[in-house]
Design a protein around this motif. Sequence first.
Motif, PDB file in Angstrom:
ATOM      1  N   GLU A 186     -29.431 -33.691  25.725  1.00 15.70           N
ATOM      2  CA  GLU A 186     -29.287 -33.690  24.128  1.00 15.70           C
ATOM      3  C   GLU A 186     -29.485 -35.214  23.683  1.00 15.70           C
ATOM      4  O   GLU A 186     -30.358 -35.431  23.021  1.00 15.70           O
ATOM      5  CB  GLU A 186     -27.939 -33.119  23.778  1.00 15.70           C
ATOM      6  N   GLY A 192     -25.171 -29.032  22.483  1.00 13.69           N
ATOM      7  CA  GLY A 192     -25.927 -28.639  23.123  1.00 13.69           C
ATOM      8  C   GLY A 192     -25.861 -27.127  23.656  1.00 13.69           C
ATOM      9  O   GLY A 192     -26.715 -26.304  23.925  1.00 13.69           O
ATOM     10  N   GLY A 201     -21.351 -33.580  21.244  1.00 12.33           N
ATOM     11  CA  GLY A 201     -22.505 -33.479  21.807  1.00 12.33           C
ATOM     12  C   GLY A 201     -22.506 -32.311  22.713  1.00 12.33           C
ATOM     13  O   GLY A 201     -23.679 -31.628  22.738  1.00 12.33           O
ATOM     14  N   VAL A 202     -21.687 -31.997  23.437  1.00  8.45           N
ATOM     15  CA  VAL A 202     -21.569 -30.568  24.218  1.00  8.45           C
ATOM     16  C   VAL A 202     -21.534 -29.514  23.435  1.00  8.45           C
ATOM     17  O   VAL A 202     -22.305 -28.658  23.939  1.00  8.45           O
ATOM     18  CB  VAL A 202     -20.208 -30.897  25.040  1.00  8.45           C
ATOM     19  N   ALA A 233     -24.469 -36.230  18.502  1.00  7.41           N
ATOM     20  CA  ALA A 233     -24.626 -36.062  19.742  1.00  7.41           C
ATOM     21  C   ALA A 233     -24.355 -36.958  20.633  1.00  7.41           C
ATOM     22  O   ALA A 233     -23.821 -36.568  21.942  1.00  7.41           O
ATOM     23  CB  ALA A 233     -26.254 -35.676  20.038  1.00  7.41           C
ATOM     24  N   PRO A 260     -19.237 -37.332  22.519  1.00  8.02           N
ATOM     25  CA  PRO A 260     -19.184 -36.259  23.790  1.00  8.02           C
ATOM     26  C   PRO A 260     -18.603 -34.940  23.262  1.00  8.02           C
ATOM     27  O   PRO A 260     -19.350 -33.860  23.656  1.00  8.02           O
ATOM     28  CB  PRO A 260     -18.187 -37.085  24.615  1.00  8.02           C
ATOM     29  N   ASN A 263     -25.988 -31.082  29.819  1.00  3.39           N
ATOM     30  CA  ASN A 263     -26.699 -30.780  28.458  1.00  3.39           C
ATOM     31  C   ASN A 263     -26.205 -31.828  27.553  1.00  3.39           C
ATOM     32  O   ASN A 263     -27.154 -32.283  26.768  1.00  3.39           O
ATOM     33  CB  ASN A 263     -26.130 -29.438  27.990  1.00  3.39           C
ATOM     34  N   TRP A 264     -25.253 -32.516  27.683  1.00  3.21           N
ATOM     35  CA  TRP A 264     -24.923 -33.864  26.790  1.00  3.21           C
ATOM     36  C   TRP A 264     -26.095 -34.806  27.206  1.00  3.21           C
ATOM     37  O   TRP A 264     -26.544 -35.354  26.030  1.00  3.21           O
ATOM     38  CB  TRP A 264     -23.603 -34.376  26.929  1.00  3.21           C
TER      39      TRP A 264
END
Length: 78
Positions: A29, A62, A58-59, A52, A55, A25-26
């Motif tokens: 994204e 996501g 970003g997660v 994003a 990390p 998903n990261w």
Amino acid sequence: MSALKTFNSLPRLIQILLLLIPGVNWITEVIVRVSAALHGKAGKQIVVLILAIIPVTGVLLGWADLFSCLFRKKLILT
């Protein structure tokens, strides 16, 4: 064709699976946000892209996009 349009054209189950797996998903994204920033709507997309790239955020972004995709059928801020 941009990655955002390609992502939106995927079946809903595939979109959810891509956003459900933490590492994937990261990456998804970041790729979708870069594409969206390059193909218009650059103001808010650049801010979200910066968030994003980090990390941890970003997660989390996501996961928020996962729920947005489930309920609104599109990513947050796209």
